[in-house]
Scaffold this motif. Structure first.
Motif, mmCIF file in Angstrom:
data_model
loop_
_atom_site.group_PDB
_atom_site.id
_atom_site.type_symbol
_atom_site.label_atom_id
_atom_site.label_comp_id
_atom_site.label_asym_id
_atom_site.label_seq_id
_atom_site.Cartn_x
_atom_site.Cartn_y
_atom_site.Cartn_z
ATOM 1 N N GLU A 191 -3.883 1.766 -2.391
ATOM 2 C CA GLU A 191 -3.252 1.752 -1.073
ATOM 3 C C GLU A 191 -2.816 3.167 -0.731
ATOM 4 N N TYR A 216 6.395 1.901 -6.310
ATOM 5 C CA TYR A 216 7.238 0.747 -6.029
ATOM 6 C C TYR A 216 8.664 0.997 -6.531
ATOM 7 N N GLU A 228 7.775 -11.712 -1.639
ATOM 8 C CA GLU A 228 7.407 -10.622 -2.531
ATOM 9 C C GLU A 228 8.594 -10.368 -3.450
ATOM 10 N N HIS A 281 -6.573 -5.811 2.368
ATOM 11 C CA HIS A 281 -5.550 -6.120 3.369
ATOM 12 C C HIS A 281 -4.978 -4.829 3.936
ATOM 13 N N LYS A 282 -4.986 -4.712 5.262
ATOM 14 C CA LYS A 282 -4.390 -3.576 5.974
ATOM 15 C C LYS A 282 -4.908 -2.237 5.448
ATOM 16 N N HIS A 286 -5.772 -4.916 -2.900
ATOM 17 C CA HIS A 286 -4.576 -5.314 -3.636
ATOM 18 C C HIS A 286 -4.864 -6.328 -4.745
ATOM 19 N N TYR A 301 2.763 -8.423 -0.230
ATOM 20 C CA TYR A 301 2.617 -7.318 0.718
ATOM 21 C C TYR A 301 3.755 -7.344 1.742
ATOM 22 N N ASP A 302 4.443 -6.213 1.878
ATOM 23 C CA ASP A 302 5.454 -6.027 2.917
ATOM 24 C C ASP A 302 6.511 -7.136 2.897
ATOM 25 N N GLY A 303 6.976 -7.470 1.694
ATOM 26 C CA GLY A 303 8.053 -8.437 1.568
ATOM 27 C C GLY A 303 7.626 -9.884 1.581
ATOM 28 N N GLU A 304 6.331 -10.144 1.704
ATOM 29 C CA GLU A 304 5.845 -11.511 1.800
ATOM 30 C C GLU A 304 4.658 -11.732 0.858
ATOM 31 N N LYS A 306 0.817 -12.986 0.984
ATOM 32 C CA LYS A 306 -0.263 -13.132 1.949
ATOM 33 C C LYS A 306 -1.453 -13.870 1.327
#
Length: 317
Positions: A191, A216, A228, A281-282, A286, A301-304, A306
């Motif tokens: 990423e 991270y 996440e 993803h994005k 991942h 991803y981003d707190g969630e 997916k």
């Protein structure tokens, strides 16, 4: 000679230190930091049982007499299981592979009042139950702590054996604390031009697959029940990609339809096998998980968490 643990010191395999009256043997070579004291970093240090270093004091033998596997606590009032300050009870190797519910009531009580769950409580952290498990019963909490510390113990043993003897298989799971990603970690994605490594960790009764990176906050993240989760104690997969391959797949994982044997990395708390997935993803790629139950790969991803329909599965070549 055993020296006192100190920050800013390079520790290597074979080193043993003393800290706050206890001895610890190194698991993972590292340079110590002020916030990496042995009790706070179970991925780096394993506590040496008192019986192994206090000599004759703990080697008294009463010939022909009964010797319990734990020290009988003194006094009429016993502290709660989650308020023990030391571990007096010995845990046998075969016990560690039994779920809490399969232990008899007498043995459970011995473990509770003898501090047999202390290692798990210490590693999970003081605020774990207040925040993560406040809705669970006391018995469910004990079962979770028991399972966690047994996973941690096994991970410590695997890691120590790897650093002492070298790899014995094409892949090895190595215990990590914080952002100290070991050399030889398998890259499972990327990423923003930075590598993402394959990791797994115990969480809520299961061993979940996720991703690790020095970028991270704590070192690793997993996806769990749409969230996440950040973790600082986890295992990273080491190995050689020449013995592995990524296989395209979509939807629910059909193990028999892959054409290759997938690498099993963990299990849900209901026993469902979890395999290593890789999903786009994005603009990134991942590492995540895939199972025969989930309708696609799941990544953090981003707190969630997916869901990605099209993904690849890591298999043995």
């Amino acid at each position: 000679m055993v020296l006192q643990w100190e920050p800013g010191t390079q520790y290597n395999i074979g080193d043993v230190v003393e800290y706050e009256g206890a001895q610890y043997k190194i698991i993972q070579p590292h340079r110590s930091q002020s916030d990496w004291a042995p009790p706070a970093t179970p991925a780096l240090w394993g506590r040496v049982p008192e019986s192994a270093w206090e000599g004759e004091k703990h080697q008294q033998h009463q010939e022909g007499g009964y010797q319990p596997g734990y020290v009988q606590p003194q006094g009429g009032d016993q502290k709660p299981w989650n308020d023990q300050s030391s571990q007096q009870v010995q845990i046998q190797h075969e016990e560690r592979h039994k779920p809490w519910g399969e232990l008899d009531d007498e043995r459970k009580k011995q473990l509770e009042i003898g501090g047999g769950l202390l290692a798990g409580l210490t590693a999970l952290g003081a605020g774990y139950f207040a925040y993560k498990e406040h809705e669970k019963s006391e018995e469910e909490k004990k079962a979770n702590v028991w399972a966690f510390q047994n996973w941690l113990h096994d991970a410590q043993q695997r890691t120590e054996a790897f650093y002492r003897d070298g790899p014995r298989a094409p892949t090895t799971w190595v215990l990590v604390h914080g952002k100290n990603i070991p050399e030889g970690a398998i890259q499972g994605g990327e990423e923003h031009g930075q590598p993402l490594y394959i990791c797994r960790a115990f969480y809520d009764g299961g061993i979940m697959v996720g991703k690790a990176s020095s970028n991270y906050k704590k070192g690793a993240v997993i996806g769990y029940k749409k969230d996440e989760i950040e973790l600082d104690t986890y295992e990273v997969l080491l190995g050689d990609m020449r013995g592995l391959r990524w296989v395209d797949h979509s939807g629910k994982l059909n193990v028999d339809g892959l054409g290759y044997r997938p690498v099993e990395a963990g299990r849900e708390n209901d026993g469902t096998p979890i395999y290593i997935a890789q999903a786009p993803h994005k603009g990134g790629l991942h590492p995540g998980k895939a199972t025969a139950v989930l309708d696609g790969a799941y990544i953090a991803y981003d707190g969630e968490e997916k869901k990605i329909k099209e993904y690849r599965v890591l298999c043995w070549a």
